[in-house]
Design a protein around this motif. Structure first.
Motif, PDB file in Angstrom:
ATOM      1  N   ILE A   5      56.035 115.627 113.771  1.00 46.27           N
ATOM      2  CA  ILE A   5      56.688 115.646 112.458  1.00 46.27           C
ATOM      3  C   ILE A   5      58.201 115.633 112.618  1.00 46.27           C
ATOM      4  O   ILE A   5      58.910 114.900 111.910  1.00 46.27           O
ATOM      5  CB  ILE A   5      56.210 116.869 111.648  1.00 46.27           C
ATOM      6  CG1 ILE A   5      54.742 116.708 111.275  1.00 46.27           C
ATOM      7  CG2 ILE A   5      57.055 117.058 110.397  1.00 46.27           C
ATOM      8  CD1 ILE A   5      54.120 117.937 110.660  1.00 46.27           C
ATOM      9  N   ILE A   6      58.717 116.407 113.555  1.00 47.95           N
ATOM     10  CA  ILE A   6      60.169 116.454 113.779  1.00 47.95           C
ATOM     11  C   ILE A   6      60.685 115.109 114.276  1.00 47.95           C
ATOM     12  O   ILE A   6      61.718 114.611 113.793  1.00 47.95           O
ATOM     13  CB  ILE A   6      60.517 117.592 114.759  1.00 47.95           C
ATOM     14  CG1 ILE A   6      60.249 118.947 114.107  1.00 47.95           C
ATOM     15  CG2 ILE A   6      61.962 117.494 115.221  1.00 47.95           C
ATOM     16  CD1 ILE A   6      60.363 120.128 115.035  1.00 47.95           C
ATOM     17  N   ILE A   7      59.973 114.506 115.220  1.00 51.36           N
ATOM     18  CA  ILE A   7      60.403 113.205 115.742  1.00 51.36           C
ATOM     19  C   ILE A   7      60.346 112.140 114.654  1.00 51.36           C
ATOM     20  O   ILE A   7      61.286 111.342 114.501  1.00 51.36           O
ATOM     21  CB  ILE A   7      59.536 112.813 116.956  1.00 51.36           C
ATOM     22  CG1 ILE A   7      59.852 113.737 118.130  1.00 51.36           C
ATOM     23  CG2 ILE A   7      59.737 111.357 117.345  1.00 51.36           C
ATOM     24  CD1 ILE A   7      58.890 113.621 119.284  1.00 51.36           C
ATOM     25  N   GLY A  37      63.514 100.829 101.410  1.00 46.59           N
ATOM     26  CA  GLY A  37      62.201 100.889 100.776  1.00 46.59           C
ATOM     27  C   GLY A  37      61.099 101.287 101.737  1.00 46.59           C
ATOM     28  O   GLY A  37      60.255 102.127 101.418  1.00 46.59           O
ATOM     29  N   LEU A  38      61.105 100.700 102.920  1.00 52.63           N
ATOM     30  CA  LEU A  38      60.081 101.054 103.904  1.00 52.63           C
ATOM     31  C   LEU A  38      60.229 102.504 104.373  1.00 52.63           C
ATOM     32  O   LEU A  38      59.236 103.185 104.628  1.00 52.63           O
ATOM     33  CB  LEU A  38      60.139 100.091 105.090  1.00 52.63           C
ATOM     34  CG  LEU A  38      59.668  98.673 104.794  1.00 52.63           C
ATOM     35  CD1 LEU A  38      59.895  97.772 106.008  1.00 52.63           C
ATOM     36  CD2 LEU A  38      58.209  98.664 104.399  1.00 52.63           C
ATOM     37  N   THR A  39      61.463 102.973 104.466  1.00 53.39           N
ATOM     38  CA  THR A  39      61.685 104.361 104.864  1.00 53.39           C
ATOM     39  C   THR A  39      61.164 105.319 103.800  1.00 53.39           C
ATOM     40  O   THR A  39      60.496 106.310 104.116  1.00 53.39           O
ATOM     41  CB  THR A  39      63.185 104.615 105.110  1.00 53.39           C
ATOM     42  OG1 THR A  39      63.641 103.717 106.122  1.00 53.39           O
ATOM     43  CG2 THR A  39      63.421 106.038 105.544  1.00 53.39           C
ATOM     44  N   ILE A  40      61.428 105.027 102.539  1.00 52.32           N
ATOM     45  CA  ILE A  40      60.937 105.885 101.457  1.00 52.32           C
ATOM     46  C   ILE A  40      59.410 105.867 101.412  1.00 52.32           C
ATOM     47  O   ILE A  40      58.772 106.914 101.213  1.00 52.32           O
ATOM     48  CB  ILE A  40      61.546 105.442 100.105  1.00 52.32           C
ATOM     49  CG1 ILE A  40      63.054 105.586 100.114  1.00 52.32           C
ATOM     50  CG2 ILE A  40      60.933 106.234  98.959  1.00 52.32           C
ATOM     51  CD1 ILE A  40      63.554 106.986 100.395  1.00 52.32           C
ATOM     52  N   ILE A  46      53.409 108.943 104.841  1.00 45.12           N
ATOM     53  CA  ILE A  46      53.105 109.347 106.219  1.00 45.12           C
ATOM     54  C   ILE A  46      53.648 110.743 106.508  1.00 45.12           C
ATOM     55  O   ILE A  46      52.903 111.640 106.894  1.00 45.12           O
ATOM     56  CB  ILE A  46      53.661 108.315 107.230  1.00 45.12           C
ATOM     57  CG1 ILE A  46      52.995 106.965 107.023  1.00 45.12           C
ATOM     58  CG2 ILE A  46      53.448 108.809 108.657  1.00 45.12           C
ATOM     59  CD1 ILE A  46      53.594 105.852 107.835  1.00 45.12           C
ATOM     60  N   LEU A  47      54.953 110.930 106.333  1.00 47.49           N
ATOM     61  CA  LEU A  47      55.578 112.201 106.704  1.00 47.49           C
ATOM     62  C   LEU A  47      55.131 113.350 105.808  1.00 47.49           C
ATOM     63  O   LEU A  47      54.772 114.424 106.307  1.00 47.49           O
ATOM     64  CB  LEU A  47      57.100 112.069 106.680  1.00 47.49           C
ATOM     65  CG  LEU A  47      57.877 113.314 107.102  1.00 47.49           C
ATOM     66  CD1 LEU A  47      57.635 113.598 108.570  1.00 47.49           C
ATOM     67  CD2 LEU A  47      59.344 113.155 106.825  1.00 47.49           C
ATOM     68  N   MET A  48      55.141 113.151 104.507  1.00 45.18           N
ATOM     69  CA  MET A  48      54.784 114.236 103.591  1.00 45.18           C
ATOM     70  C   MET A  48      53.320 114.687 103.755  1.00 45.18           C
ATOM     71  O   MET A  48      53.070 115.896 103.830  1.00 45.18           O
ATOM     72  CB  MET A  48      55.061 113.833 102.139  1.00 45.18           C
ATOM     73  CG  MET A  48      54.870 114.958 101.156  1.00 45.18           C
ATOM     74  SD  MET A  48      55.939 116.386 101.460  1.00 45.18           S
ATOM     75  CE  MET A  48      57.518 115.707 101.090  1.00 45.18           C
TER      76      MET A  48
END
Length: 90
Positions: A5-7, A37-40, A46-48
């Protein structure tokens, strides 16, 4: 899981910064918008979920639900507390 998650968070922060760099400093708005857009999307899908799974994997959902037993315990707790003194009425 925590290290992943940190990485992933660090990588997504870098891609977000790179997207803003492309958008505002190189005038390549199309590529910058794609990176943003791809980052959001990656943060949202994925991250959340990874973060939420990591934080809630060992918890009992029943402890957070409002059922008869929890209502009874809350009422008993509130009855044990001594009433506050209201200085306005005295």
């Amino acid at each position: 899981m925590r290290n992943a998650i940190i990485i992933l968070f660090c990588i997504l922060c870098l891609t977000l910064g790179y997207g803003f760099y492309l958008r505002y400093f190189t005038q390549d708005t199309l590529t910058g918008d794609r990176f943003l857009g791809l980052t959001i999307l990656a943060v949202a899908f994925i991250l959340m979920p990874m973060f939420l799974y990591h934080r809630w994997k060992d918890r009992k959902v029943k402890d957070y639900m409002l059922d008869e037993d929890n209502i009874r315990r809350m009422r008993a707790f509130n009855d044990r507390k001594e009433p506050r003194k209201n200085s306005e009425n005295q």
